[in-house]
Scaffold this motif. Structure first.
Motif: not given
Ligand code: ME8
Length: 520
Positions: A374, A436, A439-443
């Motif tokens: 990532n 994990w 990753k979507k909510t607050d990279p």
């Protein structure tokens, strides 16, 4: 050199083993523990001298050679090579390996003898008393007992025999008060405290002069000016510690290492190191070691290992079966250093899988593979630290101080407990932060969590180096930490991982132990 002279020195030794047989797990245990203590001080910036070796003279060696029908020198050569091979197989970082058959050691032993003689502490007489060949020790009659088998045994459970011969004596009785005063002034001279108490009460109960030469065999170092006598093996054995530091040449570049900071030994030979050795040194006018630490015995499922029972554990086989760092970790973590401990298959598998593979291995593997996937295989960006981030990093740094205190008292298991408490907490941190999901909510926050985890792994890996050196090096390689940036001074915040630095592809460092499939 100038750099080494300006650093604080640290001299540490193992006992020197009798090479009358191959090394066993007790020898491996002592070497691994001493290696961890030596590596710790080296990483902590000290100028370390770490000595191990073999104790090749005496009647026990001679009797074994006779039984095997070979020359005693050949027996010593053959088995000393096995002990050297073991030191390599265990990744011991000893700076020297002394063999008491070396010519320089003859010179050194004769020099300390002459110094004791010059002090008036050696006289000729006749010895009549009990001797244990297995222990190479003289015992008072009151320390022995005749058992139901009709055989007389000494206090360590080995048979004794009656010896009567002309002998030189050391005036040990004259040193009783000086030794007691010394123990009083240096309460940490013997550790752990149980051993210290035994030593003090033995000395209080009265010391007899010690027979220090033999005439009935010649496999030993000749007594100066009396070739009929060879030195009692323990006189020459203990002297190894100063021989290796250059004695009698006190201008030797190694002499600054003396006095030893700690002699690491097994509990069965405490009397020699904590009573005879300081008395010899006082007599010869040589400084005394700072500490003697007696570790416990390693048993196979509670049973004493012996060739006749057939339960002797071969350290080479152990390492090839479980892996070196797995064996090192197990022995250092499982057994509180100073107490007796047990070896068992279940215990080593449990430590290997629970602590190394699950706790430390998974923490590194999960965080580093998320970074590879990532963050593009570089050290993640670090945003503002949250309290939880700060807390885990601080705990990792604080473990250095805890480990330093523990290691200075040879409490190796406590140092490891503090380091692995950080690992356990880091796993809770990682699970609780759920990178994990971030990753979507607050990279950005995900990167900070991954950064914090990787930096915690760096600190833990630095601290693990004394105990599991190869695996710790692999972890540090995976974090791209240069080899010259692995000292304990690097645990600090200002040496933290630099965001954006390239990382190699992650790979697992701690394999799980899997039971071999039963043969079909
Ligand atoms: O005593 N568990 O040599 P050594 C743990 N040459 N430690 C053990 C052990 C066990 N099962 N068995 C032995 C001698 N040891 C002398 C030393 S030093 C100047 C001379 C330890 O080969 C033992 O306590 O019998 C000692 O410290 C070392 O291994 C060597 O034992």
């Amino acid at each position: 050199d100038g750099a080494s002279m300006s650093r604080e020195k640290f001299y540490i030794t193992t006992a020197i083993a009798y090479p009358n047989g191959k090394p066993h797990i007790g020898h491996a245990y002592e070497l691994i523990a001493t290696d961890a203590l030596a590596r710790f001080q080296r990483l902590d910036g000290k100028d370390v001298f770490f000595l191990t070796g073999t104790d090749e003279h005496g009647i026990k060696m001679l009797q074994t050679a006779r039984k095997e029908g070979i020359a005693v020198r050949d027996l010593a050569d053959r088995n000393a090579a096995e002990f050297q091979r073991m030191a390599e197989a265990l990744n011991a970082s000893n700076d020297d390996f002394i063999r008491t058959s070396q010519p320089h050691h003859y010179e050194s032993s004769q020099a300390i003898w002459k110094a004791m003689a010059a002090k008036g502490d050696i006289y000729k007489g006749g010895y009549a008393g009990w001797y244990s060949v297995r222990d190479e020790a003289y015992y008072g009659e009151e320390e022995t007992e005749v058992r139901v088998d009709g055989v007389r045994y000494g206090p360590q459970g080995t048979p004794v025999e009656w010896v009567e011969e002309e002998s030189y004596f050391f005036r040990l009785s004259d040193y009783q008060d000086r030794l007691l005063a010394f123990y009083e002034q240096h309460p940490n001279f013997v550790g752990p405290s149980e051993r210290r108490n035994e030593v003090v009460s033995f000395v209080r109960s009265g010391l007899k002069d010690l027979s220090i030469s033999r005439t009935t065999f010649d496999w030993g170092i000749p007594v100066p000016d009396d070739e009929k006598h060879v030195m009692y093996v323990w006189v020459d054995a203990l002297t190894n510690y100063i021989t290796a530091a250059g004695y009698p040449d006190t201008g030797s570049p190694r002499w600054h290492y003396w006095p030893a900071d700690v002699h690491v030994i097994g509990k069965d030979i405490t009397r020699f190191h904590a009573i005879y050795w300081p008395a010899f040194l006082m007599s010869a006018g040589i400084e005394l070691p700072k500490r003697v630490f007696s570790h416990g015995f390693v048993f196979n499922r509670g049973e004493k290992m012996s060739k006749s029972v057939g339960n002797v554990i071969d350290p080479f086989a152990l390492v090839s079966h479980y892996g070196l760092d797995q064996v090192r970790y197990f022995l250092l973590r499982e057994v509180p250093f100073g107490q007796d401990g047990n070896y068992s298959h279940e215990a080593i598998v449990n430590r290997t899988n629970a602590d190394l593979a699950n706790d430390l291995g998974n923490l590194a593997q999960r965080s580093l593979s998320m970074i590879a996937k990532n963050v593009g295989g570089v050290v993640p960006a670090r945003g503002e630290f949250a309290d939880a981030d700060r807390a885990i990093l601080d705990q990792a740094s604080a473990a250095l101080a805890t480990a330093r205190k523990a290691m200075s008292e040879q409490a190796i298991h406590q140092a490891l407990a503090a380091i692995f408490a950080v690992v356990a907490e880091a796993n809770r941190y990682f699970a609780g932060q759920e990178p994990w999901a971030l990753k979507k909510t607050d990279p950005a926050r995900m990167e900070t969590v991954l950064y914090t985890t990787a930096e915690t792994v760096r600190r833990v890996a630095l601290l693990c180096q004394p105990y599991i050196p190869q695996s710790a090096a692999k972890l540090l390689d995976l974090l791209a930490v240069p080899e010259d940036a692995r000292g304990f001074d690097r645990v600090a915040d200002e040496h933290a991982l630099v965001p954006g630095a390239a990382l190699p592809a992650p790979e697992p460092v701690f394999p799980r132990y899997v039971e071999p499939a039963p043969a079909a």
